[in-house]
Structures are given as structure tokens and as C-alpha cells.
Design a protein around this motif. Structure first.
Motif, PDB file in Angstrom:
ATOM      1  N   ASP A  81     -23.768  52.649 -23.734  1.00 32.33           N
ATOM      2  CA  ASP A  81     -23.547  51.420 -24.508  1.00 32.33           C
ATOM      3  C   ASP A  81     -22.072  51.157 -24.817  1.00 32.33           C
ATOM      4  OD1 ASP A  81     -23.044  53.424 -26.277  1.00 32.33           O
ATOM      5  OD2 ASP A  81     -24.332  52.678 -27.880  1.00 32.33           O
ATOM      6  N   HIS A  84     -21.123  51.539 -28.506  1.00 32.44           N
ATOM      7  CA  HIS A  84     -21.567  50.599 -29.543  1.00 32.44           C
ATOM      8  C   HIS A  84     -22.279  51.290 -30.708  1.00 32.44           C
ATOM      9  CE1 HIS A  84     -22.526  46.418 -30.737  1.00 32.44           C
ATOM     10  NE2 HIS A  84     -23.476  47.040 -31.392  1.00 32.44           N
ATOM     11  N   SER A  86     -33.344  50.105 -24.346  1.00 30.57           N
ATOM     12  CA  SER A  86     -32.176  49.364 -24.828  1.00 30.57           C
ATOM     13  C   SER A  86     -31.654  50.073 -26.060  1.00 30.57           C
ATOM     14  CB  SER A  86     -32.581  47.937 -25.218  1.00 30.57           C
ATOM     15  OG  SER A  86     -31.513  47.296 -25.887  1.00 30.57           O
ATOM     16  N   TYR A 128     -24.843  46.110 -24.502  1.00 37.82           N
ATOM     17  CA  TYR A 128     -24.756  44.739 -23.964  1.00 37.82           C
ATOM     18  C   TYR A 128     -24.240  44.745 -22.525  1.00 37.82           C
ATOM     19  CZ  TYR A 128     -25.243  43.366 -28.824  1.00 37.82           C
ATOM     20  OH  TYR A 128     -25.711  43.208 -30.101  1.00 37.82           O
ATOM     21  N   TYR A 167     -20.341  36.549 -28.775  1.00 33.55           N
ATOM     22  CA  TYR A 167     -19.444  37.379 -27.964  1.00 33.55           C
ATOM     23  C   TYR A 167     -18.492  38.168 -28.866  1.00 33.55           C
ATOM     24  CZ  TYR A 167     -16.051  38.766 -24.434  1.00 33.55           C
ATOM     25  OH  TYR A 167     -15.216  39.506 -23.632  1.00 33.55           O
ATOM     26  N   TRP A 192     -20.338  40.955 -30.659  1.00 33.57           N
ATOM     27  CA  TRP A 192     -20.630  42.090 -29.770  1.00 33.57           C
ATOM     28  C   TRP A 192     -19.363  42.888 -29.469  1.00 33.57           C
ATOM     29  CZ3 TRP A 192     -24.068  39.184 -25.622  1.00 33.57           C
ATOM     30  CH2 TRP A 192     -25.250  38.762 -26.257  1.00 33.57           C
ATOM     31  N   ASN A 207     -29.425  44.944 -33.854  1.00 29.21           N
ATOM     32  CA  ASN A 207     -28.148  44.362 -33.436  1.00 29.21           C
ATOM     33  C   ASN A 207     -27.669  43.351 -34.482  1.00 29.21           C
ATOM     34  OD1 ASN A 207     -30.174  44.874 -31.321  1.00 29.21           O
ATOM     35  ND2 ASN A 207     -28.466  44.577 -29.929  1.00 29.21           N
ATOM     36  N   THR A 231     -28.360  37.985 -21.228  1.00 37.17           N
ATOM     37  CA  THR A 231     -27.382  37.842 -22.306  1.00 37.17           C
ATOM     38  C   THR A 231     -26.637  36.502 -22.193  1.00 37.17           C
ATOM     39  OG1 THR A 231     -26.078  39.320 -20.929  1.00 37.17           O
ATOM     40  CG2 THR A 231     -26.861  40.208 -23.015  1.00 37.17           C
ATOM     41  N   LEU A 280     -17.713  44.485 -22.613  1.00 35.77           N
ATOM     42  CA  LEU A 280     -19.174  44.599 -22.542  1.00 35.77           C
ATOM     43  C   LEU A 280     -19.514  45.239 -21.197  1.00 35.77           C
ATOM     44  CD1 LEU A 280     -20.164  41.129 -24.070  1.00 35.77           C
ATOM     45  CD2 LEU A 280     -19.796  43.320 -25.234  1.00 35.77           C
TER      46      LEU A 280
END
Ligand SMILES: NC(=O)c1ccc[n+]([C@@H]2O[C@H](COP(=O)([O-])OP(=O)(O)OC[C@H]3O[C@@H](n4cnc5c(N)ncnc54)[C@H](O)[C@@H]3O)[C@@H](O)[C@H]2O)c1
Length: 293
Positions: free
Chosen positions: A286, A289, A181, A228, A245, A248, A188, A234, A257
Motif C-alpha cells: 500500500d 498508507h 484491499s 490505492y 487525490y 489519498w 479510508n 479509482t 499512488l
């Protein structure tokens, strides 16, 4: 050490190295072809695992789904069975707890024998089984912490170990993909996820460590680090805290996402011979991200 200037260098590395990997694929298409190969997929009853099963089937391969759940998601499983038939592969499901070494040790060799008898020997593993639990570290019950590490990290090791035993016994060069991950690399924002994050960091180091032991057998081991993804895992977090949400999405460079399908081609690439020189690596997928601050 400095060689004297008149020393002739006659060392030819290619003369001393035996390459345990499969031959170089004849084309890009061949490098992504999983025909007549079976892969164990843990966490295969739903979510990312089930999606990666469809990827294996689309690439002509076969899959054995393994999960703690008693059965896979009905509709998605039926669609995957159809795909297996259309592409000449096979698909089966077994309930298995990846943290139970005796259960893994008992089941995997039997499944491998069935796959070999069907002419589609086991060529590797995609380990997706995992859990998460959001809790502040200051109150984290140590038993829960141990459980998360046990499933996400020790379970990855148990599955990799017993898949490797089969590959070594059969003399098959194989590929193992562990799902890590981005949380194994970053913390995070907004998520009190210390147990999960540390368990995933351990998964990345597990792959690096195993690659230097198993390369001699032609076994490659890599990780995929997703960002994510909207799955049951999730969704459970969002059900409790919908405002996550927005948090993220602030890191979502592609303005969305992830979906389980976003990882299919990467998984096939890592399993196939096209990645035959790749081991001990991590593919972070990702949506950008981790590139942001
Ligand atoms: N969803 C995300 O945003 C995200 C992001 C990064 C990484 N991941 C990782 O992807 C993997 C798949 O997660 P998902 O999002 O599809 O979640 P999911 O909850 O839908 O799937 C996880 C599966 O693992 C199974 N499982 C749990 N404990 C097990 C055990 N002891 N033995 C066997 N199976 C067990 C569950 O029954 C479930 O089917 C996990 O490793 C997760 O950590 C998910």
C-alpha cells in the motif's frame, strides 16, 4: 500436562507429517517459475487483473482471463497475447459472472480439461473481480450493499471453491490468491465505503478459514491487500471528487499512488513454489498508507 521427569521423548514430527506441497524449488528462479501451469484470473479484462495476467505470462505460465465484460481492453490484450507466444504460454478470455455458481461450475471444469490436454494443467486462481461504490452508509440501499458483498466476497468464495474442486480432483497442489484491499483492515479517510470495506474484510477472513481446510490437499490460499491503485475503479471516484487525490496522497509514504504493475512480482511469488510454506497470509502492498495515522 506435565511429563514425569524421567520420560523419554521419542516423538519425531517429521515421521508423522505427510507434506502435500510441491518439492522445495532448486533455486529462487525455480521458485518463481510458472511454466506449464495455467491460472484462472477473474477481473482479467482490464486493470489489476490484466496486469497480473502479464505477470503470469512473464513467469512462463498461462492464463485464462474471466470477466463480466464482453471482451478485454484491445491494446493491452494484444500485447499480452504476444507475451504469451514469446514465453511459450497461452492466454484465453471468457465472459463469466463470478456470482453465478451454475455458470462457474459449468465453465471451469471445461477450461481445466482444455488446459490439462494442452499440457498446462490448472494450478490456481487470482481473483481480482470486484466493484466499489461510494455512498454514505446512512443512505446505502441494502440491495446495492448486497450486490457489493455478492461480487467481492461471495464471488471470491465461489471461484475459490470451484478452483479447489479441480485441484483436488487432479491431485495438483495449487495456489489461490484473492485480491483484498487495505480497506479490509482500515477505514479510508474521506471515503464512504462501508459495503466495500466490509466485503474486503470478509475476503481476508475467507482466505484464513479456507487455508485450514485445504492445506491437507496442498492448496495454499493467500490474499494481497493493495492500497490505492490508479485504475478505472479509482478513476471513477476521482472523476466525481478530484479532491480525493489530495486526501489519498497525504497517506502516500512513497509520494505516489500505486500502479497495477506494482503487484506483479508479489502475485508470481504467491503463485510459485517459492512461497510453498505460505498460506492464510495477507500481503499488504500500500505504499506505506496503513503505517501512518
Ligand atoms: N484500484 C484500487 O485502488 C484498488 C485498491 C485495492 C483493491 N483493489 C481491488 O483490485 C481488484 C481489481 O480492481 P481494479 O482496480 O483493477 O478495478 P477494475 O474496475 O478495473 O477491475 C475490476 C474488474 O472486475 C470485473 N468484474 C466486476 N464484477 C464482476 C463479476 N460479477 N464477475 C466477473 N468480473 C467482474 C470488472 O468488469 C472489471 O474488469 C478489485 O477486487 C478491487 O477491489 C483495487
Amino acid at each position: 500436562m506435565q511429563l514425569p521427569s524421567n520420560t523419554a521423548i521419542s516423538y519425531n514430527p517429521l515421521a508423522t507429517i505427510t507434506d502435500p506441497a510441491p518439492a522445495s524449488p532448486s533455486s529462487v528462479k525455480a521458485g518463481l517459475d510458472l511454466k506449464n501451469r495455467t491460472y484462472f484470473v477473474t477481473g482479467g479484462a482490464r486493470g489489476l487483473g490484466l496486469s497480473l495476467i502479464t505477470a503470469i505470462l512473464e513467469a512462463g505460465g498461462s492464463a485464462v482471463a474471466l470477466d463480466l465484460l464482453p471482451e478485454p481492453l484491445t491494446e493491452e490484450w494484444a500485447a499480452a497475447q504476444t507475451l504469451a507466444k514469446e514465453n511459450g504460454g497461452s492466454l484465453s478470455f471468457n465472459t463469466l459472472d463470478v456470482t453465478s455458481e451454475p455458470a462457474v461450475e459449468l465453465l471451469l471444469p471445461r477450461l481445466a480439461q482444455e488446459a490439462a490436454e494442452a499440457g498446462r494443467p490448472v494450478h490456481g486462481l487470482v481473483n481480482c473481480a470486484g466493484i466499489n461504490q461510494k455512498l454514505p452508509a446512512i443512505d446505502y440501499p441494502v440491495e446495492l450493499y448486497r450486490k457489493i458483498v455478492d461480487i467481492n466476497f461471495v464471488g471470491s468464495f465461489i471461484m475459490a471453491k470451484h478452483t479447489a474442486k479441480i485441484l483436488v480432483a487432479e491431485g495438483t497442489p495449487g495456489s489461490i490468491v484473492l485480491i483484498g484491499s487495505m480497506s479490509g483492515i482500515i477505514a479510508n479517510r474521506g471515503l464512504e465505503n462501508t459495503a466495500y470495506n466490509t466485503s474486503k474484510a470478509a475476503v481476508l477472513q475467507l482466505a484464513r478459514s479456507l487455508c485450514q481446510e485445504w492445506g491437507q490437499y496442498g492448496i495454499r490460499i493467500n490474499t494481497i491487500s493493495p492500497g490505492y491503485i490508479i485504475t478505472a475503479m479509482t478513476q471513477e471516484l476521482l472523476d466525481v471528487e478530484p479532491e480525493l487525490y489530495e486526501t489519498w496522497m497525504r497517506g502516500a509514504m512513497l509520494n505516489r499512488l500505486g500502479a497495477p504493475d506494482d503487484f506483479k512480482t508479489a502475485a508470481v511469488f504467491l503463485l510459485g513454489d517459492g512461497s510453498r510454506f505460505m498460506t492464510g497470509s495477507d500481503l499488504r502492498i500500500d505504499g506505506g498508507h496503513c503505517a501512518g495515522a
